[in-house]
Design a protein around this motif. Structure first.
Motif, PDB file in Angstrom:
ATOM      1  N   PRO A  82      42.357  22.846  -6.682  1.00  0.00           N
ATOM      2  CA  PRO A  82      42.691  23.698  -7.720  1.00  0.00           C
ATOM      3  C   PRO A  82      43.657  22.840  -8.736  1.00  0.00           C
ATOM      4  O   PRO A  82      43.617  22.744  -9.721  1.00  0.00           O
ATOM      5  N   GLU A  83      44.574  21.857  -7.899  1.00  0.00           N
ATOM      6  CA  GLU A  83      45.420  21.009  -8.805  1.00  0.00           C
ATOM      7  C   GLU A  83      44.577  20.224  -9.532  1.00  0.00           C
ATOM      8  O   GLU A  83      45.235  19.838 -10.716  1.00  0.00           O
ATOM      9  N   THR A  84      43.574  19.579  -9.098  1.00  0.00           N
ATOM     10  CA  THR A  84      42.873  18.897  -9.742  1.00  0.00           C
ATOM     11  C   THR A  84      42.025  19.284 -10.903  1.00  0.00           C
ATOM     12  O   THR A  84      41.955  18.707 -11.913  1.00  0.00           O
ATOM     13  N   TYR A  85      41.537  20.518 -10.592  1.00  0.00           N
ATOM     14  CA  TYR A  85      40.734  21.230 -11.458  1.00  0.00           C
ATOM     15  C   TYR A  85      41.686  21.580 -12.686  1.00  0.00           C
ATOM     16  O   TYR A  85      40.912  21.541 -13.880  1.00  0.00           O
ATOM     17  N   ASP A  86      42.680  21.819 -12.557  1.00  0.00           N
ATOM     18  CA  ASP A  86      43.687  22.273 -13.872  1.00  0.00           C
ATOM     19  C   ASP A  86      44.003  21.008 -14.663  1.00  0.00           C
ATOM     20  O   ASP A  86      44.489  21.603 -15.916  1.00  0.00           O
ATOM     21  N   LEU A  87      43.731  19.874 -14.376  1.00  0.00           N
ATOM     22  CA  LEU A  87      44.032  18.870 -15.061  1.00  0.00           C
ATOM     23  C   LEU A  87      42.914  18.443 -16.122  1.00  0.00           C
ATOM     24  O   LEU A  87      42.997  17.887 -17.278  1.00  0.00           O
ATOM     25  N   PHE A  88      41.634  19.145 -16.090  1.00  0.00           N
ATOM     26  CA  PHE A  88      40.776  19.107 -17.080  1.00  0.00           C
ATOM     27  C   PHE A  88      40.943  19.791 -18.293  1.00  0.00           C
ATOM     28  O   PHE A  88      41.392  21.005 -18.128  1.00  0.00           O
ATOM     29  N   ASP A  89      40.344  19.354 -19.468  1.00  0.00           N
ATOM     30  CA  ASP A  89      40.521  20.036 -20.633  1.00  0.00           C
ATOM     31  C   ASP A  89      39.232  20.987 -20.998  1.00  0.00           C
ATOM     32  O   ASP A  89      39.357  22.241 -21.304  1.00  0.00           O
ATOM     33  N   ASP A  90      38.023  20.489 -20.683  1.00  0.00           N
ATOM     34  CA  ASP A  90      36.822  21.133 -20.739  1.00  0.00           C
ATOM     35  C   ASP A  90      35.925  21.246 -19.657  1.00  0.00           C
ATOM     36  O   ASP A  90      36.413  20.350 -18.636  1.00  0.00           O
ATOM     37  N   ILE A  91      35.084  22.475 -19.353  1.00  0.00           N
ATOM     38  CA  ILE A  91      34.364  22.174 -18.129  1.00  0.00           C
ATOM     39  C   ILE A  91      32.964  22.473 -18.638  1.00  0.00           C
ATOM     40  O   ILE A  91      32.553  23.132 -19.573  1.00  0.00           O
ATOM     41  N   ILE A  92      32.010  21.639 -17.730  1.00  0.00           N
ATOM     42  CA  ILE A  92      30.562  21.732 -17.814  1.00  0.00           C
ATOM     43  C   ILE A  92      29.864  22.163 -16.901  1.00  0.00           C
ATOM     44  O   ILE A  92      30.155  21.299 -15.868  1.00  0.00           O
ATOM     45  N   LEU A  93      29.480  23.257 -16.480  1.00  0.00           N
ATOM     46  CA  LEU A  93      28.873  23.672 -15.403  1.00  0.00           C
ATOM     47  C   LEU A  93      27.268  24.028 -15.330  1.00  0.00           C
ATOM     48  O   LEU A  93      26.879  24.533 -16.469  1.00  0.00           O
ATOM     49  N   ILE A  94      26.874  22.803 -14.710  1.00  0.00           N
ATOM     50  CA  ILE A  94      25.303  22.774 -14.599  1.00  0.00           C
ATOM     51  C   ILE A  94      24.671  23.226 -13.489  1.00  0.00           C
ATOM     52  O   ILE A  94      25.163  23.055 -12.371  1.00  0.00           O
ATOM     53  N   CYS A  95      23.497  23.894 -13.485  1.00  0.00           N
ATOM     54  CA  CYS A  95      22.848  24.412 -12.223  1.00  0.00           C
ATOM     55  C   CYS A  95      21.303  24.500 -12.437  1.00  0.00           C
ATOM     56  O   CYS A  95      20.834  25.085 -13.649  1.00  0.00           O
ATOM     57  N   ASP A  96      20.615  24.102 -11.618  1.00  0.00           N
ATOM     58  CA  ASP A  96      19.098  23.761 -11.695  1.00  0.00           C
ATOM     59  C   ASP A  96      18.568  23.131 -13.062  1.00  0.00           C
ATOM     60  O   ASP A  96      17.502  23.359 -13.896  1.00  0.00           O
ATOM     61  N   GLY A  97      19.474  22.065 -13.730  1.00  0.00           N
ATOM     62  CA  GLY A  97      19.143  21.697 -14.780  1.00  0.00           C
ATOM     63  C   GLY A  97      19.432  22.288 -16.080  1.00  0.00           C
ATOM     64  O   GLY A  97      19.081  21.942 -17.019  1.00  0.00           O
ATOM     65  N   GLN A  98      20.012  23.425 -16.118  1.00  0.00           N
ATOM     66  CA  GLN A  98      20.609  24.173 -17.209  1.00  0.00           C
ATOM     67  C   GLN A  98      22.199  24.405 -17.407  1.00  0.00           C
ATOM     68  O   GLN A  98      22.743  24.225 -16.343  1.00  0.00           O
TER      69      GLN A  98
END
Length: 586
Positions: A82-98
């Motif tokens: 969680p501490e590492t996740y909170d460092l990011f500005d934007d998130i791209i979540l990809i699943c099954d190529g979408q």
């Protein structure tokens, strides 16, 4: 920032040298990438093999670098803390190529809550995002208790995101063409390398000087070898038993000069192995545009020049007056200059061969052949008159010929050889030169100097061209396999046709397939006690307080492993996990 200060003066290591740990190697690579001129970074699974604390430190340092340098970074991580996740500005979540979600980190929970899924309070958001799109784990996050749960597919998530206000904002931004008048002049890199040419050269020279310090044992060994060889040579050609009465006496002096030329020639042979050992790192850093080939080659040559002066100075100081060459300060320094140029020529030639060969076996084969050819066509082993006319071109292009003629002209035109023998109109020195088909004109010394200087620049220039345009040898690719209509691979069919077993072999194969394969296996317990392992450290770390010049990695490890028990070996990066396993494996 990357936590590499502990291993700053430790070799990276290879198959033969125990170097830094796997986590430290990964952090080193990240640091190496961020040092270059690149402004867009694509990092794949950089947390593999690292503990969560180290991963947090690395991502935090990358974030600082990105914000300061206004660079771009896209990092793929597998379930970060969680501490590492909170460092990011934007998130791209990809699943099954979408693309399921693309936008600010703060809005990703809001999007899934609109879809009917809520992240529990004590659940890491990264784990939630991994599982909420999974068919097997999705149901536990369903928050609409008044509605029955139904599986939301990845396609539905993707379509819902385009209708979500973040998705609409992204789409609207992409629809508006960018106004090129607002482009910042520094938005695109206009220079190939990150710093000026002078700074590039300074950095390469500093790196070569650091490598010189780390390889100081090699050069100290060469100095000792020169001193021992010089003592042997000056006692062999001792001036008390060497005369200047006949032409045969001159041949002995010429043999001593040829021995001196050979030492200057072969003394540069160490350049071959050192150059090839550095090539893998050079090719990687050249591809990252850290420096051009000319800066690397020129910096290496600048560092090697003083070493050549010291080595040849040791040799001439030991042998010149003891052997009994012409007692003239001018001719002493002239011989010193010739030996430096021959040594530099040999070093440049071997660096060129290393850059062309790119492989230890290939380079050594051609290197030894080249030196033997130079010796054969140098004008001493075979005189100019003895070389066949179809090989005379090799005599004229041989660098050793110019060095050999320059050093003998310098010696035999001196005052010690100026006396005239009875029944002769020429000095003894000229007669000695003519007897071995050497040139007798004094200007041939400076012709030899000029030719050797030209060869030094030529060989180093060709080595630079080879470093700039040649790539390392690639391993041969495996055979391409084409599937046939019946599902078998063609290569397998060909092998089956060419390797059909006999009837007895078929029966044995059939019997073994029916009863299965039995592997001889006997369970064992492994017990170890007081395992210690240490590596040598540099002088820099010794001055920082580490005792005895050794860094102890394993400090009295005890343990026991029993059959049927699965044991986890845990610890932070650099704790010694891999080292312990390697020691236990022998």
């Amino acid at each position: 920032v990357l936590g590499l200060d502990r291993c700053a003066d430790t070799q990276v290591g290879d198959e033969m040298i125990r170097g830094i740990s796997g986590g430290e190697r990964k952090r080193l690579t990240i640091g190496e990438m961020t040092v270059g001129p690149a402004r867009a970074f694509f990092m794949d699974e950089i947390s593999t093999g690292l503990d969560s604390s180290t991963t947090f430190q690395i991502v935090n340092s990358i974030k600082q670098t990105i914000h300061v340098q206004q660079a771009t970074a896209l990092i793929s991580l597998l379930q970060p803390a969680p501490e590492t996740y909170d460092l990011f500005d934007d998130i791209i979540l990809i699943c099954d190529g979408q693309i399921v979600y693309q936008g600010p980190r703060q809005n990703v929970i809001e999007f899934f809550e609109n879809m009917g899924f809520k992240c529990p309070q004590r659940k890491g958001v990264a784990d939630f995002l991994q599982e909420v799109t999974s068919k097997s784990d999705q149901e536990q996050y369903w928050s609409k208790k008044d509605e029955p749960y139904r599986y939301i597919s990845v396609t539905e998530f993707s379509e819902a995101f385009h209708a979500f206000h973040i998705g609409c904002t992204v789409a609207e931004e992409l629809l508006v063409p960018f106004n090129k008048e607002k482009s910042h002049p520094c938005a695109l890199v206009t220079r190939k390398y990150g710093i000026r040419k002078k700074e590039l050269l300074k950095a390469c020279v500093a790196r070569e000087y650091l490598l010189l310090q780390r390889n100081s044992f090699v050069y100290l060994s060469k100095f000792v070898q020169l001193i021992v060889t010089g003592c042997l040579t000056m006692t062999l050609f001792f001036r008390i038993i060497m005369h200047r009465d006949t032409v045969a006496d001159g041949w002995i002096y010429m043999g001593a000069l040829f021995d001196t030329i050979l030492l200057a020639l072969f003394n540069g042979f160490v350049e071959l192995s050192l150059s090839i050992a550095k090539l893998p790192v050079f090719y990687k850093q050249r591809g990252l545009l850290l420096f051009p080939a000319w800066a690397y080659s020129f910096g290496r040559w600048l560092i090697k020049l003083p070493i050549s002066v010291i080595e040849m100075g040791i040799w001439v100081s030991l042998t010149y007056f003891i052997i009994g060459y012409d007692p003239s300060a001018e001719r002493f320094f002239k011989q010193f200059l010739i030996l430096i140029l021959v040594n530099q020529m040999a070093g440049g030639l071997l660096r060129m061969i290393a850059a062309l060969g790119r492989n230890m076996v290939v380079a050594y084969t051609f290197g030894i052949s080249a030196l033997l050819t130079l010796i054969a066509l140098g004008g001493y082993v075979l005189t100019q008159d003895e070389i066949r006319k179809w090989w005379i071109w090799g005599y004229w292009i041989s660098p050793l010929m110019y060095g050999q003629n320059a050093i003998v002209v310098n010696e035999f035109l001196g005052k010690s050889w100026s006396h005239v023998l009875p029944h002769s109109n020429e000095s003894l020195g000229v007669q000695v030169l003519k007897s071995r088909a050497m040139f007798t004109d004094a200007r041939w010394y400076w012709i030899g100097v000029g030719a050797l200087v030209g060869y030094v620049f030529l060989f180093n220039f060709l080595a630079t061209l080879a470093l700039a345009y040649l790539s390392p040898f690639r391993r041969s690719q495996s055979e391409a396999v084409v599937s046939s209509s019946n599902g078998k691979r063609k290569t397998d069919v060909q092998k089956n046709e060419s390797l059909k077993p006999s009837l007895s072999e078929r029966s044995d194969i059939g019997q073994s397939m029916n009863r299965g394969m039995i592997l001889p296996f006997e369970p064992h317990s492994i017990i170890f006690e007081d395992i210690r392992y240490a590596v040598d450290i540099s002088k820099e770390l010794t001055t920082l307080g580490m005792e005895s010049g050794h860094l102890e990695i394993l400090k009295g490890i005890n343990g026991a492993f029993r059959p049927g028990i699965l044991t986890a070996l845990m610890g932070v990066s650099g704790a010694g996990k891999t080292t312990l396993l390697d020691v236990l494996a022998g």
